[in-house]
Write an enzyme that holds these catalytic residues in place. Structure first.
Site, PDB file in Angstrom:
ATOM      1  N   GLN A 149       0.797  -1.219   0.000  1.00  0.00           N
ATOM      2  CA  GLN A 149       0.000   0.000   0.000  1.00  0.00           C
ATOM      3  C   GLN A 149       0.835   1.278   0.000  1.00  0.00           C
ATOM      4  O   GLN A 149       0.314   2.346  -0.317  1.00  0.00           O
ATOM      5  CB  GLN A 149      -0.962  -0.001   1.194  1.00  0.00           C
ATOM      6  CG  GLN A 149      -1.978  -1.128   1.109  1.00  0.00           C
ATOM      7  CD  GLN A 149      -2.966  -1.121   2.266  1.00  0.00           C
ATOM      8  OE1 GLN A 149      -2.710  -1.729   3.298  1.00  0.00           O
ATOM      9  NE2 GLN A 149      -4.080  -0.432   2.110  1.00  0.00           N
TER      10      GLN A 149
ATOM     11  N   ARG B 210       3.686   0.215  12.991  1.00  0.00           N
ATOM     12  CA  ARG B 210       3.460  -1.127  12.458  1.00  0.00           C
ATOM     13  C   ARG B 210       3.552  -1.066  10.935  1.00  0.00           C
ATOM     14  O   ARG B 210       2.806  -0.319  10.305  1.00  0.00           O
ATOM     15  CB  ARG B 210       2.071  -1.624  12.886  1.00  0.00           C
ATOM     16  CG  ARG B 210       1.664  -2.909  12.212  1.00  0.00           C
ATOM     17  CD  ARG B 210       0.279  -3.408  12.644  1.00  0.00           C
ATOM     18  NE  ARG B 210      -0.035  -4.592  11.858  1.00  0.00           N
ATOM     19  CZ  ARG B 210      -1.114  -4.753  11.094  1.00  0.00           C
ATOM     20  NH1 ARG B 210      -2.039  -3.817  11.035  1.00  0.00           N
ATOM     21  NH2 ARG B 210      -1.275  -5.855  10.403  1.00  0.00           N
TER      22      ARG B 210
ATOM     23  N   HIS C 269       1.178  -9.193   4.776  1.00  0.00           N
ATOM     24  CA  HIS C 269      -0.047  -8.390   4.625  1.00  0.00           C
ATOM     25  C   HIS C 269      -0.515  -8.541   3.169  1.00  0.00           C
ATOM     26  O   HIS C 269      -0.479  -7.590   2.384  1.00  0.00           O
ATOM     27  CB  HIS C 269       0.239  -6.930   4.994  1.00  0.00           C
ATOM     28  CG  HIS C 269      -0.977  -6.103   5.282  1.00  0.00           C
ATOM     29  ND1 HIS C 269      -1.165  -5.410   6.463  1.00  0.00           N
ATOM     30  CD2 HIS C 269      -2.081  -5.839   4.537  1.00  0.00           C
ATOM     31  CE1 HIS C 269      -2.318  -4.749   6.420  1.00  0.00           C
ATOM     32  NE2 HIS C 269      -2.899  -4.992   5.261  1.00  0.00           N
TER      33      HIS C 269
ATOM     34  N   ASN D 190      -1.621 -10.582   8.670  1.00  0.00           N
ATOM     35  CA  ASN D 190      -2.688  -9.597   8.755  1.00  0.00           C
ATOM     36  C   ASN D 190      -3.968 -10.206   8.177  1.00  0.00           C
ATOM     37  O   ASN D 190      -4.002 -10.584   7.003  1.00  0.00           O
ATOM     38  CB  ASN D 190      -2.350  -8.341   7.957  1.00  0.00           C
ATOM     39  CG  ASN D 190      -3.449  -7.292   8.056  1.00  0.00           C
ATOM     40  OD1 ASN D 190      -3.660  -6.725   9.124  1.00  0.00           O
ATOM     41  ND2 ASN D 190      -4.175  -7.072   6.967  1.00  0.00           N
ATOM     42  N   GLU D 191      -4.992 -10.312   8.979  1.00  0.00           N
ATOM     43  CA  GLU D 191      -6.344 -10.658   8.524  1.00  0.00           C
ATOM     44  C   GLU D 191      -6.404 -11.852   7.570  1.00  0.00           C
ATOM     45  O   GLU D 191      -6.742 -11.697   6.385  1.00  0.00           O
ATOM     46  CB  GLU D 191      -6.984  -9.430   7.859  1.00  0.00           C
ATOM     47  CG  GLU D 191      -7.062  -8.226   8.772  1.00  0.00           C
ATOM     48  CD  GLU D 191      -7.795  -7.033   8.147  1.00  0.00           C
ATOM     49  OE1 GLU D 191      -8.038  -7.036   6.936  1.00  0.00           O
ATOM     50  OE2 GLU D 191      -8.149  -6.111   8.898  1.00  0.00           O
TER      51      GLU D 191
ATOM     52  N   ASN E  91      -7.811  -5.871  14.506  1.00  0.00           N
ATOM     53  CA  ASN E  91      -8.163  -4.825  13.540  1.00  0.00           C
ATOM     54  C   ASN E  91      -9.661  -4.612  13.618  1.00  0.00           C
ATOM     55  O   ASN E  91     -10.434  -5.581  13.535  1.00  0.00           O
ATOM     56  CB  ASN E  91      -7.806  -5.243  12.118  1.00  0.00           C
ATOM     57  CG  ASN E  91      -6.321  -5.156  11.830  1.00  0.00           C
ATOM     58  OD1 ASN E  91      -5.522  -4.825  12.718  1.00  0.00           O
ATOM     59  ND2 ASN E  91      -5.940  -5.457  10.599  1.00  0.00           N
TER      60      ASN E  91
ATOM     61  N   TYR F  22     -12.972  -1.728  12.650  1.00  0.00           N
ATOM     62  CA  TYR F  22     -13.392  -0.480  11.997  1.00  0.00           C
ATOM     63  C   TYR F  22     -14.839  -0.083  12.232  1.00  0.00           C
ATOM     64  O   TYR F  22     -15.166   1.084  12.239  1.00  0.00           O
ATOM     65  CB  TYR F  22     -13.194  -0.594  10.469  1.00  0.00           C
ATOM     66  CG  TYR F  22     -11.752  -0.592  10.045  1.00  0.00           C
ATOM     67  CD1 TYR F  22     -11.008  -1.766  10.055  1.00  0.00           C
ATOM     68  CD2 TYR F  22     -11.120   0.583   9.660  1.00  0.00           C
ATOM     69  CE1 TYR F  22      -9.664  -1.768   9.682  1.00  0.00           C
ATOM     70  CE2 TYR F  22      -9.782   0.590   9.282  1.00  0.00           C
ATOM     71  CZ  TYR F  22      -9.062  -0.579   9.296  1.00  0.00           C
ATOM     72  OH  TYR F  22      -7.748  -0.573   8.926  1.00  0.00           O
TER      73      TYR F  22
ATOM     74  N   GLU G  99      -5.130  -2.083  14.008  1.00  0.00           N
ATOM     75  CA  GLU G  99      -5.698  -1.159  13.028  1.00  0.00           C
ATOM     76  C   GLU G  99      -7.038  -0.661  13.535  1.00  0.00           C
ATOM     77  O   GLU G  99      -7.824  -1.431  14.100  1.00  0.00           O
ATOM     78  CB  GLU G  99      -5.964  -1.834  11.665  1.00  0.00           C
ATOM     79  CG  GLU G  99      -4.747  -2.035  10.802  1.00  0.00           C
ATOM     80  CD  GLU G  99      -5.070  -2.709   9.476  1.00  0.00           C
ATOM     81  OE1 GLU G  99      -6.173  -2.494   8.928  1.00  0.00           O
ATOM     82  OE2 GLU G  99      -4.208  -3.465   8.997  1.00  0.00           O
TER      83      GLU G  99
ATOM     84  N   TRP H  84      -5.094   3.218  11.675  1.00  0.00           N
ATOM     85  CA  TRP H  84      -4.956   3.043  10.237  1.00  0.00           C
ATOM     86  C   TRP H  84      -5.475   4.297   9.568  1.00  0.00           C
ATOM     87  O   TRP H  84      -6.670   4.565   9.670  1.00  0.00           O
ATOM     88  CB  TRP H  84      -5.747   1.822   9.740  1.00  0.00           C
ATOM     89  CG  TRP H  84      -5.478   1.599   8.278  1.00  0.00           C
ATOM     90  CD1 TRP H  84      -6.161   2.123   7.218  1.00  0.00           C
ATOM     91  CD2 TRP H  84      -4.396   0.847   7.726  1.00  0.00           C
ATOM     92  NE1 TRP H  84      -5.562   1.748   6.036  1.00  0.00           N
ATOM     93  CE2 TRP H  84      -4.478   0.965   6.328  1.00  0.00           C
ATOM     94  CE3 TRP H  84      -3.335   0.095   8.279  1.00  0.00           C
ATOM     95  CZ2 TRP H  84      -3.558   0.359   5.466  1.00  0.00           C
ATOM     96  CZ3 TRP H  84      -2.443  -0.516   7.430  1.00  0.00           C
ATOM     97  CH2 TRP H  84      -2.564  -0.377   6.033  1.00  0.00           C
TER      98      TRP H  84
ATOM     99  N   TRP I  64      -6.178  -0.961  -1.919  1.00  0.00           N
ATOM    100  CA  TRP I  64      -6.504  -2.230  -2.559  1.00  0.00           C
ATOM    101  C   TRP I  64      -7.483  -2.049  -3.730  1.00  0.00           C
ATOM    102  O   TRP I  64      -7.274  -1.182  -4.560  1.00  0.00           O
ATOM    103  CB  TRP I  64      -7.021  -3.234  -1.505  1.00  0.00           C
ATOM    104  CG  TRP I  64      -6.095  -3.368  -0.339  1.00  0.00           C
ATOM    105  CD1 TRP I  64      -6.296  -2.928   0.932  1.00  0.00           C
ATOM    106  CD2 TRP I  64      -4.768  -3.962  -0.336  1.00  0.00           C
ATOM    107  NE1 TRP I  64      -5.198  -3.207   1.727  1.00  0.00           N
ATOM    108  CE2 TRP I  64      -4.254  -3.851   0.974  1.00  0.00           C
ATOM    109  CE3 TRP I  64      -3.959  -4.591  -1.302  1.00  0.00           C
ATOM    110  CZ2 TRP I  64      -2.988  -4.329   1.342  1.00  0.00           C
ATOM    111  CZ3 TRP I  64      -2.706  -5.070  -0.943  1.00  0.00           C
ATOM    112  CH2 TRP I  64      -2.241  -4.939   0.359  1.00  0.00           C
TER     113      TRP I  64
HETATM  114  C1  GBH Z   1      -7.926  -3.390   6.635  1.00  0.00           C
HETATM  115  O1  GBH Z   1      -8.895  -4.396   6.482  1.00  0.00           O
HETATM  116  C2  GBH Z   1      -6.644  -3.766   5.934  1.00  0.00           C
HETATM  117  O2  GBH Z   1      -5.805  -4.497   6.793  1.00  0.00           O
HETATM  118  C3  GBH Z   1      -5.915  -2.577   5.371  1.00  0.00           C
HETATM  119  O3  GBH Z   1      -4.883  -3.007   4.543  1.00  0.00           O
HETATM  120  C4  GBH Z   1      -6.898  -1.671   4.660  1.00  0.00           C
HETATM  121  O4  GBH Z   1      -6.284  -0.626   4.006  1.00  0.00           O
HETATM  122  C5  GBH Z   1      -7.872  -1.160   5.696  1.00  0.00           C
HETATM  123  O5  GBH Z   1      -8.555  -2.232   6.239  1.00  0.00           O
HETATM  124  C6  GBH Z   1      -8.935  -0.210   5.159  1.00  0.00           C
HETATM  125  O6  GBH Z   1      -9.785  -0.867   4.280  1.00  0.00           O
HETATM  126  O7  GBH Z   1     -16.317  -6.333   0.945  1.00  0.00           O
HETATM  127  O8  GBH Z   1     -18.359  -6.003   2.142  1.00  0.00           O
HETATM  128  O9  GBH Z   1     -17.281  -8.150   2.226  1.00  0.00           O
HETATM  129  C7  GBH Z   1     -10.148  -4.034   6.992  1.00  0.00           C
HETATM  130  C8  GBH Z   1     -11.070  -5.185   7.134  1.00  0.00           C
HETATM  131  C9  GBH Z   1     -12.496  -6.659   6.113  1.00  0.00           C
HETATM  132  C10 GBH Z   1     -12.753  -4.349   5.688  1.00  0.00           C
HETATM  133  C11 GBH Z   1     -13.322  -6.968   4.914  1.00  0.00           C
HETATM  134  C12 GBH Z   1     -13.577  -4.626   4.475  1.00  0.00           C
HETATM  135  C13 GBH Z   1     -14.883  -6.217   3.353  1.00  0.00           C
HETATM  136  C14 GBH Z   1     -16.325  -6.195   3.543  1.00  0.00           C
HETATM  137  N1  GBH Z   1     -11.823  -5.408   5.939  1.00  0.00           N
HETATM  138  N2  GBH Z   1     -14.239  -5.894   4.628  1.00  0.00           N
HETATM  139  S1  GBH Z   1     -17.137  -6.712   2.120  1.00  0.00           S
END
Ligand code: GBH
Length: 479
Positions: free
Chosen positions: A20, A77, A123, A169-170, A310, A312, A381, A431, A439
């Site tokens: 990224q 990180r 990642h 990561n995830e 992580n 959000y 994150e 983050w 992405w």
């Molecule tokens: C993070 O993932 C990443 O680690 C990071 O690289 C990224 O830049 C950041 O989030 C911001 O996006 O498409 O409706 O099925 C976050 C976790 C999990 C968020 C999957 C988006 C997709 C939901 N992600 N989710 S969906």
């Protein structure tokens, strides 16, 4: 009223990831990862972009560190581009010293500025050569050995200077987005309009299993050969949204909430903390979900020194009255942004999936803490995009009140979890340090507390949120 507090030595700072931010995809011997090739497929990235330049951090890491210092960060990180350090990826392939040196320089620069490095080994940017050679994650036996070899190289090179290691990561994203929905590299899915290869009903569960076993194997190497002399700590990072029932009075929605947390979080955390996959997943997926051999269980169970979290946002969850589909990965339920009465869980952002709901952060920290016996947690994150940010004039972007409020509210929820619920959280990485390649969303979605002027030579300008984060932590961390 109890005063909300965080430990004085609480490790707060910022997170990024190699693909990224780094750019320089062909410099000093780096080879392609699956993200370099995925970006070349028309239609996969919203704005048709890629990580070829990104924030140019390969050349500007000193600026990045100066920025971290400027915004008061105690920790940083970042992740390693595997194909930079072992271009072809495998255990018999040559190591690229020039690529390795980049990370050594970065770590040295961080130390020179009093900033603690936290290193993510992986990642999402798998060396393309390993995908070509044996299908990457789909070949467990080959992959685990190659991953462990890569991990050992990094422990060996930087173990004296890095005390916080993250294996993955995830893994949910690599498995589901990479092998079920096909939205992320390598883009496998059963949906033939999107990809000519993939089986969404089986591959994600095999991939998840491979990732868990390789995580466990790398942790064993670290604990046996490095931890005794280096004294560091190692864990995995899992994503997870909070959930609320779509209809509070519908027990099946309440139950589906728990199932959603199990399908997203406990899929990985239960094997690590309890030794097996959750019963709800076995029930729905049957033999499509792999079984742990005794050796694998011994590697995986107990393999976290800390839980990397992580987080959000939150969603509303509605049960499905019908039988589950073979492609289903959610736990036979719908996730929605509005509840039964049409009430939205949070305000809109630039990311369709991201609705802020700070109370959910506190609730999820407690859920994890309770289910897994009060592990040490590092929030690795947390952050938000902001609707329309990319189209605003720069002065307005730098005045990111929405993001600043997001952080104020989320960090307060964290302080509540620690002070009032007894959650053992030792650090928090926002983050992200700066806007970067988001992405499949490309550069249209910004997550940084620093504005990156992509047209103006990747110059960085701290936004208001960077200042607010420092203020909030300073006020919570005084004793
Ligand atoms: C993070 O993932 C990443 O680690 C990071 O690289 C990224 O830049 C950041 O989030 C911001 O996006 O498409 O409706 O099925 C976050 C976790 C999990 C968020 C999957 C988006 C997709 C939901 N992600 N989710 S969906």
């Amino acid at each position: 009223m109890t005063r909300l507090q965080l430990p004085k030595d609480f490790l707060w700072g910022y997170a990024t990831a190699s693909y990224q931010i780094e750019g320089a995809p062909h410099e000093d011997g780096r080879a392609d990862s699956i993200w370099d090739t995925f970006c070349r497929i028309p239609g996969k990235i919203a704005d048709g972009s890629n990580g070829d330049v990104a924030c140019d951090s390969y050349h500007r890491y000193k600026e990045d560190v100066a920025l971290l210092k400027d915004v008061g960060a105690k920790a940083y990180r970042f992740s390693i581009s595997w194909s930079r350090v072992i271009p072809l990826g495998g255990r018999e392939d040559p190591v690229n010293d020039a690529g390795l040196q980049y990370y050594v320089n970065l770590v040295n620069e961080l130390h020179a500025n009093g900033i603690v490095p936290m290193v993510t080994l992986f990642h999402w940017d798998l060396p393309q050569a390993l995908y070509n050679r044996y299908g990457g994650f789909m070949n467990k036996d080959e992959y685990v050995q190659d991953y462990v070899n890569f991990a050992r190289l990094m422990f060996n090179t930087m173990g004296g200077k890095v005390k916080h290691w993250i294996t993955y990561n995830e893994p949910w994203c690599s498995s589901i987005l990479g092998y079920n929905i096909g939205q992320f590299a390598p883009g496998h899915t059963s949906d033939r309009t999107k990809s000519s290869i993939g089986d969404s009903s089986t591959e994600p569960w095999l991939v998840g299993h491979t990732l868990l076993v390789s995580h466990g194997a790398a942790v064993r190497v670290y604990r046996e050969d490095f931890k005794p002399k280096d004294g560091g700590t190692i864990g995995i990072v899992l994503n997870g949204d909070w959930v609320e029932p779509w209809d509070l009075n519908e027990p099946r929605d309440v139950e589906a909430c728990e199932r959603k947390l199990e399908f997203s979080i406990a899929w990985f955390a239960d094997p690590i903390y309890k030794g097996d996959y959750p019963a709800s997943m076995r029930k729905q997926l049957g033999e499509r979900l792999p079984r742990f051999t005794n050796n694998e269980r011994a590697l995986v169970q107990g393999s976290n020194d800390f839980y990397g979290m992580n987080h959000y946002c939150a969603n509303y969850i509605k049960h499905k009255p019908t039988e589950s589909e073979p492609e289903d990965y959610l736990g036979n339920l719908e996730y929605l942004l509005k509840d039964k009465d049409g009430h939205a869980i949070g305000p809109e952002t630039q990311s369709p999936w991201l609705r802020p709901y700070p109370q959910g952060f506190r609730k999820l920290m407690k859920w994890i803490s309770d289910r897994y016996g009060r592990p040490i947690i590092y929030v690795t994150e947390n952050g938000t995009s902001l609707k329309g940010e990319n189209d605003m004039p720069m002065e307005q972007i730098l005045q990111d009140d929405f993001r600043a409020e997001y952080f104020r509210n989320y960090i307060t929820a964290l302080a509540e979890a620690v002070t009032l619920d007894g959650v053992d959280c030792r650090g928090y990485m926002a983050w992200s340090l700066m806007d970067n390649f988001e992405w499949a969303e490309g550069y249209e979605t910004r997550f940084g507390v620093t504005y990156v002027d992509y047209e103006g030579g990747q110059k960085r300008y701290p936004k208001k949120s960077a200042r607010v984060i420092a203020e909030v932590f300073t006020s919570f961390c005084q004793s």
